[in-house]
Design a protein around this motif. Structure first.
Motif, PDB file in Angstrom:
ATOM      1  N   ASP A   4      20.435  20.207  32.215  1.00 48.47           N
ATOM      2  CA  ASP A   4      20.588  22.008  31.938  1.00 48.47           C
ATOM      3  C   ASP A   4      20.544  22.121  30.548  1.00 48.47           C
ATOM      4  OD1 ASP A   4      19.028  22.140  34.319  1.00 48.47           O
ATOM      5  OD2 ASP A   4      21.281  22.197  35.264  1.00 48.47           O
ATOM      6  N   GLU A   5      21.971  21.247  30.329  1.00 51.54           N
ATOM      7  CA  GLU A   5      22.477  21.668  28.873  1.00 51.54           C
ATOM      8  C   GLU A   5      22.034  21.997  27.919  1.00 51.54           C
ATOM      9  OE1 GLU A   5      26.038  19.864  28.285  1.00 51.54           O
ATOM     10  OE2 GLU A   5      26.887  21.201  30.421  1.00 51.54           O
ATOM     11  N   ARG A   9      20.111  24.039  25.368  1.00 49.08           N
ATOM     12  CA  ARG A   9      20.085  23.312  23.329  1.00 49.08           C
ATOM     13  C   ARG A   9      18.887  23.681  22.750  1.00 49.08           C
ATOM     14  NH1 ARG A   9      23.122  18.749  22.666  1.00 49.08           N
ATOM     15  NH2 ARG A   9      24.568  19.391  24.817  1.00 49.08           N
TER      16      ARG A   9
END
Length: 141
Positions: A4-5, A9
């Motif tokens: 998810d990060e 990003r």
């Protein structure tokens, strides 16, 4: 979750490397889990245990992502090694480690993928997560 990060990003304008992670225009690549290395030529049991541990993590994450986003699409990475044409990242790096990538398309214009790879038999076995711009994948994929 690291995936998810990576999806959230932005892609950097320049290639960057931080330990086991790299990013660049249109991609992020991260090692989620790695076995020990095998430079000391361990016995078959040690290598098989490492393979099983990484495979179990791969299967669990594949199941979780499939529950979230549906069935993954397999991408054959082997042609990237022999195409004779420049291969965009993260596919070039992934192709040097694995022959197959499973991808999901959770967000417009982006894909996320998982692979298990190893640079050579002495190196760690790795569970890899990648996020890329949809334009990076071959049209048929």
């Amino acid at each position: 979750m690291v995936i998810d990060e990576l999806l959230a990003r932005p892609f950097p304008a320049q290639e960057t490397q931080d330990g086991f992670s790299s990013s660049g225009p249109g991609h992020h690549l991260s090692v989620l889990q790695a076995s020990r290395d095998f430079w000391d030529d361990p016995g078959t049991e040690i290598v098989e245990a490492a393979e099983q541990e990484i495979d179990a993590a791969f299967q669990a994450l594949t199941s979780a992502l499939t529950t979230r986003w549906g069935k993954p699409e397999p991408v054959d990475l082997e042609p990237c090694l022999w195409s004779g044409e420049p291969v965009p990242e993260p596919l070039a790096q992934l192709a040097s480690l694995s022959d197959t990538l499973l991808i999901w398309r959770p967000a417009p214009g982006r894909w996320t993928g998982l692979a298990v790879g190893q640079a050579d038999r002495e190196f760690p076995i790795m569970l890899l997560a990648a996020v890329g711009d949809a334009a990076v994948l071959p049209a048929g994929e």
